[in-house]
Design a protein around this motif. Structure first.
Motif, PDB file in Angstrom:
ATOM      1  N   GLY A  84       0.811  -1.211   0.000  1.00  0.00           N
ATOM      2  CA  GLY A  84       0.000   0.000   0.000  1.00  0.00           C
ATOM      3  C   GLY A  84       0.842   1.258   0.000  1.00  0.00           C
ATOM      4  O   GLY A  84       0.433   2.295   0.509  1.00  0.00           O
ATOM      5  N   LYS A  85       2.028   1.174  -0.600  1.00  0.00           N
ATOM      6  CA  LYS A  85       2.954   2.298  -0.627  1.00  0.00           C
ATOM      7  C   LYS A  85       3.376   2.560  -2.069  1.00  0.00           C
ATOM      8  O   LYS A  85       2.754   2.075  -3.016  1.00  0.00           O
ATOM      9  N   ARG A  86       4.449   3.333  -2.256  1.00  0.00           N
ATOM     10  CA  ARG A  86       4.982   3.599  -3.583  1.00  0.00           C
ATOM     11  C   ARG A  86       6.468   3.911  -3.472  1.00  0.00           C
ATOM     12  O   ARG A  86       6.991   4.078  -2.363  1.00  0.00           O
ATOM     13  N   LEU A  87       7.141   3.999  -4.606  1.00  0.00           N
ATOM     14  CA  LEU A  87       8.533   4.418  -4.610  1.00  0.00           C
ATOM     15  C   LEU A  87       8.598   5.942  -4.552  1.00  0.00           C
ATOM     16  O   LEU A  87       7.719   6.628  -5.079  1.00  0.00           O
ATOM     17  N   PRO A  88       9.635   6.487  -3.937  1.00  0.00           N
ATOM     18  CA  PRO A  88       9.753   7.954  -3.878  1.00  0.00           C
ATOM     19  C   PRO A  88      10.116   8.538  -5.230  1.00  0.00           C
ATOM     20  O   PRO A  88      10.780   7.888  -6.048  1.00  0.00           O
ATOM     21  N   THR A  89       9.673   9.765  -5.470  1.00  0.00           N
ATOM     22  CA  THR A  89      10.212  10.483  -6.619  1.00  0.00           C
ATOM     23  C   THR A  89      11.656  10.836  -6.286  1.00  0.00           C
ATOM     24  O   THR A  89      12.063  10.831  -5.119  1.00  0.00           O
ATOM     25  N   GLU A  90      12.418  11.169  -7.301  1.00  0.00           N
ATOM     26  CA  GLU A  90      13.802  11.541  -7.053  1.00  0.00           C
ATOM     27  C   GLU A  90      13.898  12.782  -6.172  1.00  0.00           C
ATOM     28  O   GLU A  90      14.762  12.873  -5.295  1.00  0.00           O
ATOM     29  N   ALA A  91      12.986  13.730  -6.385  1.00  0.00           N
ATOM     30  CA  ALA A  91      12.987  14.949  -5.578  1.00  0.00           C
ATOM     31  C   ALA A  91      12.667  14.640  -4.124  1.00  0.00           C
ATOM     32  O   ALA A  91      13.299  15.175  -3.205  1.00  0.00           O
ATOM     33  N   GLU A  92      11.679  13.781  -3.888  1.00  0.00           N
ATOM     34  CA  GLU A  92      11.348  13.390  -2.513  1.00  0.00           C
ATOM     35  C   GLU A  92      12.533  12.698  -1.861  1.00  0.00           C
ATOM     36  O   GLU A  92      12.834  12.958  -0.688  1.00  0.00           O
ATOM     37  N   TRP A  93      13.189  11.826  -2.612  1.00  0.00           N
ATOM     38  CA  TRP A  93      14.326  11.094  -2.048  1.00  0.00           C
ATOM     39  C   TRP A  93      15.416  12.061  -1.605  1.00  0.00           C
ATOM     40  O   TRP A  93      15.926  11.962  -0.488  1.00  0.00           O
ATOM     41  N   GLU A  94      15.789  13.002  -2.467  1.00  0.00           N
ATOM     42  CA  GLU A  94      16.872  13.924  -2.114  1.00  0.00           C
ATOM     43  C   GLU A  94      16.465  14.845  -0.975  1.00  0.00           C
ATOM     44  O   GLU A  94      17.279  15.148  -0.085  1.00  0.00           O
ATOM     45  N   TYR A  95      15.223  15.307  -0.984  1.00  0.00           N
ATOM     46  CA  TYR A  95      14.723  16.172   0.093  1.00  0.00           C
ATOM     47  C   TYR A  95      14.838  15.452   1.434  1.00  0.00           C
ATOM     48  O   TYR A  95      15.308  16.026   2.432  1.00  0.00           O
ATOM     49  N   ALA A  96      14.447  14.176   1.451  1.00  0.00           N
ATOM     50  CA  ALA A  96      14.523  13.392   2.683  1.00  0.00           C
ATOM     51  C   ALA A  96      15.971  13.090   3.064  1.00  0.00           C
ATOM     52  O   ALA A  96      16.341  13.148   4.242  1.00  0.00           O
ATOM     53  N   ALA A  97      16.791  12.773   2.071  1.00  0.00           N
ATOM     54  CA  ALA A  97      18.184  12.406   2.340  1.00  0.00           C
ATOM     55  C   ALA A  97      18.967  13.548   2.963  1.00  0.00           C
ATOM     56  O   ALA A  97      19.853  13.335   3.792  1.00  0.00           O
ATOM     57  N   ARG A  98      18.639  14.774   2.588  1.00  0.00           N
ATOM     58  CA  ARG A  98      19.367  15.933   3.124  1.00  0.00           C
ATOM     59  C   ARG A  98      19.073  16.145   4.607  1.00  0.00           C
ATOM     60  O   ARG A  98      19.843  16.819   5.306  1.00  0.00           O
ATOM     61  N   GLY A  99      17.989  15.605   5.099  1.00  0.00           N
ATOM     62  CA  GLY A  99      17.727  15.649   6.536  1.00  0.00           C
ATOM     63  C   GLY A  99      17.596  17.036   7.126  1.00  0.00           C
ATOM     64  O   GLY A  99      17.898  17.252   8.299  1.00  0.00           O
ATOM     65  N   GLY A 100      17.178  18.003   6.318  1.00  0.00           N
ATOM     66  CA  GLY A 100      17.019  19.364   6.810  1.00  0.00           C
ATOM     67  C   GLY A 100      18.227  20.244   6.601  1.00  0.00           C
ATOM     68  O   GLY A 100      18.181  21.451   6.848  1.00  0.00           O
ATOM     69  N   LEU A 101      19.344  19.669   6.148  1.00  0.00           N
ATOM     70  CA  LEU A 101      20.550  20.453   5.866  1.00  0.00           C
ATOM     71  C   LEU A 101      20.473  21.020   4.449  1.00  0.00           C
ATOM     72  O   LEU A 101      19.844  20.425   3.578  1.00  0.00           O
ATOM     73  N   GLU A 102      21.125  22.137   4.224  1.00  0.00           N
ATOM     74  CA  GLU A 102      21.088  22.760   2.905  1.00  0.00           C
ATOM     75  C   GLU A 102      22.418  22.644   2.193  1.00  0.00           C
ATOM     76  O   GLU A 102      23.448  23.080   2.702  1.00  0.00           O
ATOM     77  N   GLN A 103      22.382  22.009   1.014  1.00  0.00           N
ATOM     78  CA  GLN A 103      23.538  21.921   0.125  1.00  0.00           C
ATOM     79  C   GLN A 103      24.788  21.327   0.778  1.00  0.00           C
ATOM     80  O   GLN A 103      25.911  21.742   0.487  1.00  0.00           O
ATOM     81  N   LYS A 104      24.582  20.359   1.662  1.00  0.00           N
ATOM     82  CA  LYS A 104      25.719  19.641   2.216  1.00  0.00           C
ATOM     83  C   LYS A 104      26.046  18.443   1.319  1.00  0.00           C
ATOM     84  O   LYS A 104      25.185  17.923   0.605  1.00  0.00           O
ATOM     85  N   THR A 105      27.280  18.004   1.359  1.00  0.00           N
ATOM     86  CA  THR A 105      27.713  16.917   0.501  1.00  0.00           C
ATOM     87  C   THR A 105      27.076  15.591   0.879  1.00  0.00           C
ATOM     88  O   THR A 105      26.663  14.814   0.016  1.00  0.00           O
ATOM     89  N   TYR A 106      26.965  15.349   2.188  1.00  0.00           N
ATOM     90  CA  TYR A 106      26.427  14.088   2.700  1.00  0.00           C
ATOM     91  C   TYR A 106      25.216  14.351   3.596  1.00  0.00           C
ATOM     92  O   TYR A 106      24.980  15.500   3.996  1.00  0.00           O
ATOM     93  N   PRO A 107      24.465  13.327   3.941  1.00  0.00           N
ATOM     94  CA  PRO A 107      23.291  13.534   4.798  1.00  0.00           C
ATOM     95  C   PRO A 107      23.627  14.113   6.173  1.00  0.00           C
ATOM     96  O   PRO A 107      22.748  14.630   6.857  1.00  0.00           O
TER      97      PRO A 107
END
Length: 320
Positions: A172-195
């Protein structure tokens, strides 16, 4: 020196090897989940700067330019789908993965036993460390003489994009869009190299499962792993998400395009309308700065929807 022409360390593609037979899509019954968002993390929507123009990047992959993107709120799994969860899916549905239907999958050469290695008849020409292993599947990751008995909390691997979509339908789920994935991966940080920031090993501590040593000859295992690590290992990012860098590549819903910033939109973009390969994000345990520095947050690669390897997995999301 980085090799920008060959992405074989990222993940091999079925298009690079002769197919044994065309797989037949097997129907399966969906039971549905009573509470699918249980244990998922709510990511509140907002705007963020997607992509990168840093020198360590790969412009030819379409990582840049940096653009302002908006995404709506969504739920996301804190870690990739595990062997244990995928086993429940298979038990309930009888689903057969594409690796099982083809009869083989790609395995990194250092992970197979001597017995299995002697039986290998095909390798990927440009990247001979990828072996075509007969009988390599999600529950026999290194071939018929391997199993996942002690890896039920590890990411499921040898799953194609099509397999991931089938699991999502059941859950009952789906795969993330690429934008959602990157937004989540950044964890609230802006333009950092890693999460977690800009330094790969802050205070000398490993934050992800990638290759250390001389790729592909020697892995010193300084991070503690030669293959996959448990799905919830290493410190989570600011949103509580594990292994958004390294461990296994993660399928996204988007078709891959290197110029998507020009025509993909800025409000909840969903990628190119058509294509031949699907986006993968996050890097894997085979990534290394000398060859495939794609465990950065903005890094991206792609593979055909029917491809499966020993370093590709996925995590799920849900709409709010």
């Amino acid at each position: 020196m980085k090799n920008t022409e060959v992405r074989g360390c990222c993940a091999a593609s079925r298009g690079e090897s002769i197919k044994k037979s065309d797989p037949v899509r097997m129907p399966f019954r969906t039971t549905g989940r009573t509470n699918p968002q249980e244990d998922m993390i709510l990511i509140k929507g907002g705007k963020f700067l997607m992509g990168t123009q840093e020198k360590a990047g790969f412009p030819e992959d379409g990582e840049g330019p940096i653009r302002n993107i908006k995404v709506n709120s969504f739920y996301i799994d804190p870690h990739t789908v595990t062997n244990g969860s995928f086993a429940r899916f298979v038990e309930e549905t009888g689903y057969r993965t594409e690796a099982e239907q083809y009869g083989w999958s790609f395995v990194f050469y250092k992970l197979v036993s001597e017995t299995t290695a002697k039986k290998v008849k095909q390798k990927v020409a440009q990247t001979p460390w990828w072996l075509v292993v007969e009988g390599a599947t999600w529950d026999q990751p290194e071939g018929p003489d391997s199993n996942i008995a002690d890896r039920m909390d590890h990411p499921v691997i040898h799953v194609s994009w099509n397999d991931a979509m089938a699991y999502c339908e059941w859950a009952g789920k789906r795969l993330p869009t690429e934008a959602e994935w990157e937004y989540a991966a950044r964890g609230g940080l802006e333009q950092k190299t890693y999460p977690w920031g800009n330094e790969l090993t802050p205070e000398g501590k490993h934050q992800c499962n990638i290759w250390q040593g001389d790729f592909p000859k020697e892995n010193t295992e300084e991070d503690g792993y030669v293959g996959t690590a448990p799905a919830a290992s290493f410190p989570p990012n600011g949103y509580g998400l594990y292994n958004m860098a390294g461990n296994v590549w993660e399928w996204c819903s988007d078709w891959f395009a290197t110029n998507i910033h020009k025509r993909g939109g800025k409000d909840n973009p969903t990628g190119a309308e058509t294509g031949t390969n699907k986006v993968m994000r996050g890097g894997s345990y085979l990534c290394h700065d000398s060859y495939c520095n794609r465990y950065r947050v903005a890094a991206r690669t792609a593979n055909s929807p029917d491809s499966s390897t020993g370093n590709i997995g996925f995590r799920c999301v849900m709409d709010v």
